[in-house]
Design an enzyme around this catalytic site. Structure first.
Site, short mmCIF file in Angstrom:
data_model
loop_
_atom_site.label_atom_id
_atom_site.label_comp_id
_atom_site.label_asym_id
_atom_site.label_seq_id
_atom_site.Cartn_x
_atom_site.Cartn_y
_atom_site.Cartn_z
N ASP A 56 -17.97 16.40 3.83
CA ASP A 56 -16.40 16.17 3.75
C ASP A 56 -15.86 16.07 5.15
O ASP A 56 -14.80 16.79 5.56
CB ASP A 56 -15.74 17.17 2.78
CG ASP A 56 -14.25 16.80 2.14
OD1 ASP A 56 -13.82 17.47 1.65
OD2 ASP A 56 -14.25 15.47 2.53
N LYS A 64 -5.67 22.81 -1.28
CA LYS A 64 -5.65 22.44 -2.76
C LYS A 64 -5.69 23.91 -3.50
O LYS A 64 -5.17 24.07 -4.46
CB LYS A 64 -7.19 21.90 -2.85
CG LYS A 64 -7.09 20.89 -3.98
CD LYS A 64 -7.87 19.80 -4.03
CE LYS A 64 -8.63 19.49 -5.18
NZ LYS A 64 -9.74 19.24 -5.63
N LEU A 121 0.49 29.35 7.43
CA LEU A 121 -0.21 28.19 8.13
C LEU A 121 -0.33 26.88 7.32
O LEU A 121 -0.44 25.98 8.00
CB LEU A 121 -1.40 28.65 8.91
CG LEU A 121 -1.46 29.87 9.68
CD1 LEU A 121 -2.92 30.22 10.28
CD2 LEU A 121 -0.64 29.27 11.18
N LYS A 127 -0.70 25.17 2.90
CA LYS A 127 -1.11 25.32 1.70
C LYS A 127 -2.14 24.28 1.35
O LYS A 127 -2.01 23.31 1.67
CB LYS A 127 0.12 24.99 0.69
CG LYS A 127 -0.12 25.16 -0.71
CD LYS A 127 1.08 25.24 -1.68
CE LYS A 127 0.79 25.09 -3.07
NZ LYS A 127 -0.66 25.11 -3.45
N THR A 184 -10.29 11.42 -0.64
CA THR A 184 -10.60 10.04 -0.22
C THR A 184 -11.71 9.57 -0.37
O THR A 184 -12.68 10.35 0.22
CB THR A 184 -9.57 9.84 1.26
OG1 THR A 184 -10.04 8.66 2.01
CG2 THR A 184 -10.46 10.99 2.38
C1 Q7Q Z 1 -11.88 28.01 0.12
O1 Q7Q Z 1 -11.32 27.89 1.50
C2 Q7Q Z 1 -12.23 28.05 2.62
C3 Q7Q Z 1 -11.52 27.92 3.91
O2 Q7Q Z 1 -10.52 26.99 4.09
C4 Q7Q Z 1 -9.73 26.78 5.02
C5 Q7Q Z 1 -9.86 27.84 6.29
C6 Q7Q Z 1 -8.83 27.77 7.08
C7 Q7Q Z 1 -7.65 26.96 7.06
C8 Q7Q Z 1 -7.57 25.83 6.04
C9 Q7Q Z 1 -8.74 25.91 4.99
O3 Q7Q Z 1 -8.71 25.25 3.89
C10 Q7Q Z 1 -7.78 24.04 4.00
C11 Q7Q Z 1 -6.38 24.67 3.62
O4 Q7Q Z 1 -6.35 25.61 3.12
N1 Q7Q Z 1 -5.43 23.82 4.11
C12 Q7Q Z 1 -5.44 22.43 4.41
C13 Q7Q Z 1 -4.15 24.50 4.09
C14 Q7Q Z 1 -4.02 25.09 5.24
C15 Q7Q Z 1 -4.26 24.47 6.67
N2 Q7Q Z 1 -4.66 25.35 7.84
C16 Q7Q Z 1 -3.77 25.42 8.87
C17 Q7Q Z 1 -4.26 26.20 10.09
C18 Q7Q Z 1 -3.73 26.35 11.16
N3 Q7Q Z 1 -4.19 27.27 11.94
C19 Q7Q Z 1 -5.56 27.72 11.39
N4 Q7Q Z 1 -6.41 28.64 11.76
C20 Q7Q Z 1 -7.58 28.80 10.88
N5 Q7Q Z 1 -7.57 28.20 9.75
C21 Q7Q Z 1 -6.67 27.47 8.89
C22 Q7Q Z 1 -5.41 27.16 9.98
N6 Q7Q Z 1 -6.72 26.93 8.05
#
Ligand code: Q7Q
Length: 270
Positions: A138, A25, A21, A23, A174
Site C-alpha cells: 500500500d 480510517k 495529529l 483521524k 485508490t
Molecule cells: C492501525 O494503525 C497503524 C498505525 O497507523 C498510523 C500510525 C501513525 C500515523 C498514522 C497512521 O495511520 C494512518 C492514520 O491514522 N491517519 C492517516 C490519520 C493520522 C495521520 N498521521 C499524522 C501524523 C503526524 N505526525 C505523525 N507521527 C507519527 N504518526 C502519525 C503522524 N500518524
C-alpha cells in the site's frame, strides 16, 4: 529523546495526551509525552468495537507484529502497544513534519533532487522490508510521513503481509498504485510477491515529480491503463527520471510477474 523507552507495564496514565495529529480510517492519532522521561511520541487509539465490526482485528494484529520488528530510519517505529476494555493504543515514533501528501499537494510537485532523495529512502526501506519477506502492498503518499529532519517514514502497514501474499480481503483504497497482477485476476491463488512494492515505487516516483498518479482516471480507465502500463510522462520530467520510471515498469522482473492478461502458464513457458 530516549531511543528505546523502558517498556514497563504500559497504561494510558503514563502519557500526557497532546494535540490530535489526524483521524485515520480506524482511530485517531495524538501527540503524546511519556511522563517519567518526557519521551515524545505519537499515540494511535483504535476502538476494539470498530475493528470487530470491520473484521480487521487480525489485520491490525499482523500490522503491529510486523511494524514492531522493523528497525529502519525510513520506517515509522512502533515502540509498543497496550489496551484497556474498549481501546487499543499504539505507541509510535512521532514524525515531526507530518504527512508527505500534504507537502506534495502544497508544492504541487517536488523538484527532482527532493523526489530523488525520497525515492532513495523508500528504496532503502523496501530493501529492509523485502529482506524480511514483508510486502507493504500500500505504498502511496498518504502512507508516508516526514520526520523532523525531512526524512521520510513509511507508516500504516495495514495491508502488509509476509510474501508470497495472496489477496483475501477486497482492497478498498485508490486503484492508482495497484500493479497489474493485483488488478487482473491471473493465477488461481492470485499470488504475487514483493515486486508489487517495486511497481508502486515507480508510481510514487511519477506522482512526486508530476503531482498526480500516472494512471489517474476513472476507475475503469485506471484499471485498463494499469493493465497496459499505458502512461505518458510530461516533458518537464528529466530524461533520467523518465527512464527510471519506465525501467521499473519495463524491468524484466516486474514484466515477468506483472504482464497482465496472460495466464501464469503462458509465462511459465517463456
Ligand atoms: C492501525 O494503525 C497503524 C498505525 O497507523 C498510523 C500510525 C501513525 C500515523 C498514522 C497512521 O495511520 C494512518 C492514520 O491514522 N491517519 C492517516 C490519520 C493520522 C495521520 N498521521 C499524522 C501524523 C503526524 N505526525 C505523525 N507521527 C507519527 N504518526 C502519525 C503522524 N500518524
Amino acid at each position: 529523546v530516549i531511543e528505546q523507552p523502558v517498556v514497563k507495564a504500559l497504561h494510558l496514565g503514563m502519557f500526557e495526551i497532546g494535540k490530535p495529529l489526524g483521524k485515520g480510517k480506524f482511530g485517531r492519532v495524538y501527540l503524546a509525552r511519556e511522563r517519567d522521561h518526557g519521551f515524545v511520541c505519537a499515540l494511535k487509539v483504535l476502538y476494539k468495537s470498530e475493528l470487530q465490526t470491520a473484521r480487521v482485528e487480525k489485520q491490525v494484529r499482523r500490522e503491529v507484529e510486523i511494524q514492531s520488528n522493523l528497525r529502519h530510519p525510513n520506517i515509522l517505529k512502533l515502540y509498543g502497544h497496550f489496551h484497556d476494555s474498549k481501546r487499543i493504543f499504539l505507541i509510535l515514533e512521532f514524525a515531526g513534519q507530518g504527512e508527505l501528501y500534504k507537502h506534495l499537494r502544497k508544492a504541487t510537485r517536488f523538484p527532482e533532487w527532493k523526489a530523488a532523495q525520497y525515492i532513495a529512502q523508500m528504496a532503502s526501506a523496501l530493501r529492509c522490508l523485502h529482506g524480511k519477506h514483508v510486502i507493504h502492498r500500500d505504498i502511496k503518499p498518504e502512507n508516508i510521513l516526514v520526520g523532523i529532519h525531512g526524512e521520510i517514514k513509511i507508516s500504516d502497514f495495514g495491508w502488509s503481509v509476509h510474501a508470497p501474499g495472496n489477496r483475501r480481503n477486497t482492497y478498498c483504497g485508490t486503484l492508482d498504485y495497484l500493479p497489474p497482477e493485483m488488478i487482473v485476476p491471473r493465477s488461481p491463488g492470485n499470488s504475487y510477491d514483493e515486486k508489487v512494492d517495486l511497481w508502486s515505487l515507480g508510481v510514487l516516483t511519477y506522482e512526486l515529480l508530476v503531482g498526480e498518479a500516472p494512471f489517474e482516471d476513472t476507475p475503469v480507465m485506471t484499471t485498463r491503463r494499469i493493465a497496459r502500463a499505458d502512461m505518458k510522462t510530461p516533458s518537464f520530467v528529466s530524461a533520467e527520471a523518465t527512464d527510471l520510471i519506465k525501467k521499473v515498469q519495463q524491468h524484466p522482473w516486474v514484466l515477468k510477474h506483472c504482464r497482465a492478461g496472460e495466464t501464469s502458464t503462458d509465462l511459465e513457458s517463456t
